[in-house]
Design a protein around this motif. Structure first.
Motif, PDB file in Angstrom:
ATOM      1  N   THR A  43     105.923 -27.215  13.228  1.00 63.40           N
ATOM      2  CA  THR A  43     107.232 -27.022  12.588  1.00 63.40           C
ATOM      3  C   THR A  43     107.226 -25.932  11.518  1.00 63.40           C
ATOM      4  OG1 THR A  43     106.870 -28.670  10.854  1.00 63.40           O
ATOM      5  CG2 THR A  43     107.796 -29.460  12.943  1.00 63.40           C
ATOM      6  N   LEU A  44     106.058 -25.406  11.165  1.00 59.77           N
ATOM      7  CA  LEU A  44     105.975 -24.409  10.096  1.00 59.77           C
ATOM      8  C   LEU A  44     106.577 -23.082  10.537  1.00 59.77           C
ATOM      9  CD1 LEU A  44     102.346 -25.057   8.803  1.00 59.77           C
ATOM     10  CD2 LEU A  44     104.498 -25.890   7.840  1.00 59.77           C
ATOM     11  N   GLN A  45     107.208 -22.399   9.581  1.00 63.87           N
ATOM     12  CA  GLN A  45     107.747 -21.071   9.847  1.00 63.87           C
ATOM     13  C   GLN A  45     106.605 -20.086  10.054  1.00 63.87           C
ATOM     14  OE1 GLN A  45     110.359 -19.711   6.748  1.00 63.87           O
ATOM     15  NE2 GLN A  45     111.430 -21.656   6.603  1.00 63.87           N
ATOM     16  N   ASP A  46     106.835 -19.071  10.869  1.00 62.17           N
ATOM     17  CA  ASP A  46     105.844 -18.006  11.036  1.00 62.17           C
ATOM     18  C   ASP A  46     105.560 -17.378   9.681  1.00 62.17           C
ATOM     19  OD1 ASP A  46     105.730 -18.429  13.730  1.00 62.17           O
ATOM     20  OD2 ASP A  46     107.033 -16.752  14.261  1.00 62.17           O
ATOM     21  N   GLY A  47     104.305 -17.078   9.434  1.00 57.91           N
ATOM     22  CA  GLY A  47     103.912 -16.445   8.185  1.00 57.91           C
ATOM     23  C   GLY A  47     103.581 -17.412   7.055  1.00 57.91           C
ATOM     24  N   THR A  48     103.704 -18.726   7.321  1.00 59.47           N
ATOM     25  CA  THR A  48     103.384 -19.732   6.309  1.00 59.47           C
ATOM     26  C   THR A  48     101.868 -19.811   6.139  1.00 59.47           C
ATOM     27  OG1 THR A  48     105.349 -21.031   6.840  1.00 59.47           O
ATOM     28  CG2 THR A  48     103.571 -22.179   5.694  1.00 59.47           C
ATOM     29  N   TYR A  49     101.404 -19.787   4.902  1.00 57.26           N
ATOM     30  CA  TYR A  49      99.984 -19.980   4.624  1.00 57.26           C
ATOM     31  C   TYR A  49      99.696 -21.472   4.693  1.00 57.26           C
ATOM     32  CZ  TYR A  49      99.906 -15.144   3.251  1.00 57.26           C
ATOM     33  OH  TYR A  49     100.013 -13.798   3.271  1.00 57.26           O
ATOM     34  N   LEU A  50      98.584 -21.836   5.326  1.00 52.73           N
ATOM     35  CA  LEU A  50      98.297 -23.247   5.613  1.00 52.73           C
ATOM     36  C   LEU A  50      96.888 -23.615   5.173  1.00 52.73           C
ATOM     37  CD1 LEU A  50      98.958 -25.942   7.085  1.00 52.73           C
ATOM     38  CD2 LEU A  50      98.051 -24.871   9.163  1.00 52.73           C
ATOM     39  N   ALA A  51      96.778 -24.801   4.568  1.00 51.47           N
ATOM     40  CA  ALA A  51      95.484 -25.396   4.255  1.00 51.47           C
ATOM     41  C   ALA A  51      95.502 -26.815   4.804  1.00 51.47           C
ATOM     42  CB  ALA A  51      95.236 -25.427   2.751  1.00 51.47           C
ATOM     43  N   VAL A  52      94.386 -27.231   5.383  1.00 53.86           N
ATOM     44  CA  VAL A  52      94.251 -28.588   5.901  1.00 53.86           C
ATOM     45  C   VAL A  52      93.057 -29.229   5.195  1.00 53.86           C
ATOM     46  CG1 VAL A  52      93.817 -30.021   7.928  1.00 53.86           C
ATOM     47  CG2 VAL A  52      95.226 -27.956   8.142  1.00 53.86           C
ATOM     48  N   VAL A  53      93.281 -30.398   4.619  1.00 48.34           N
ATOM     49  CA  VAL A  53      92.232 -31.161   3.940  1.00 48.34           C
ATOM     50  C   VAL A  53      92.010 -32.438   4.727  1.00 48.34           C
ATOM     51  CG1 VAL A  53      91.550 -32.303   1.797  1.00 48.34           C
ATOM     52  CG2 VAL A  53      92.948 -30.224   1.705  1.00 48.34           C
TER      53      VAL A  53
END
Length: 87
Positions: A76-86
């Protein structure tokens, strides 16, 4: 200059009165992202997803369902969104 035009603040809150033989501590992390003072007028979007992978998730397919939910959230994230997964 702040990378990505974002400034991050992290706070950790945990009990300070632990017994010497304690093997576990519950901690609350608060992470805030805000546009840096020198950020462009439209700062990028950042998202941090946290997944519980503790032993409480073992059995009954809980971990697989959590992974499926994580993938759905990422989709669902917009293109270009910076993402971190913990995990």
């Amino acid at each position: 200059m702040t990378p990505l035009g974002l400034s991050f603040d992290i706070e950790m809150d945990a009990s300070s009165d632990l017994a010497c033989d304690d093997e576990r501590v519950d901690t609350l992390f608060t992470i805030r992202a805000s546009p840096a003072a020198d950020a462009p007028s439209q700062a990028p979007i950042a998202e941090i997803l946290i997944m519980d992978s503790s032993l409480s998730m073992a059995g009954l397919g809980k971990l697989n369902e959590a992974k499926r939910a994580m993938c759905a959230a990422i989709d669902t994230l917009q293109d270009g969104t910076y993402l971190a997964v913990v995990c």
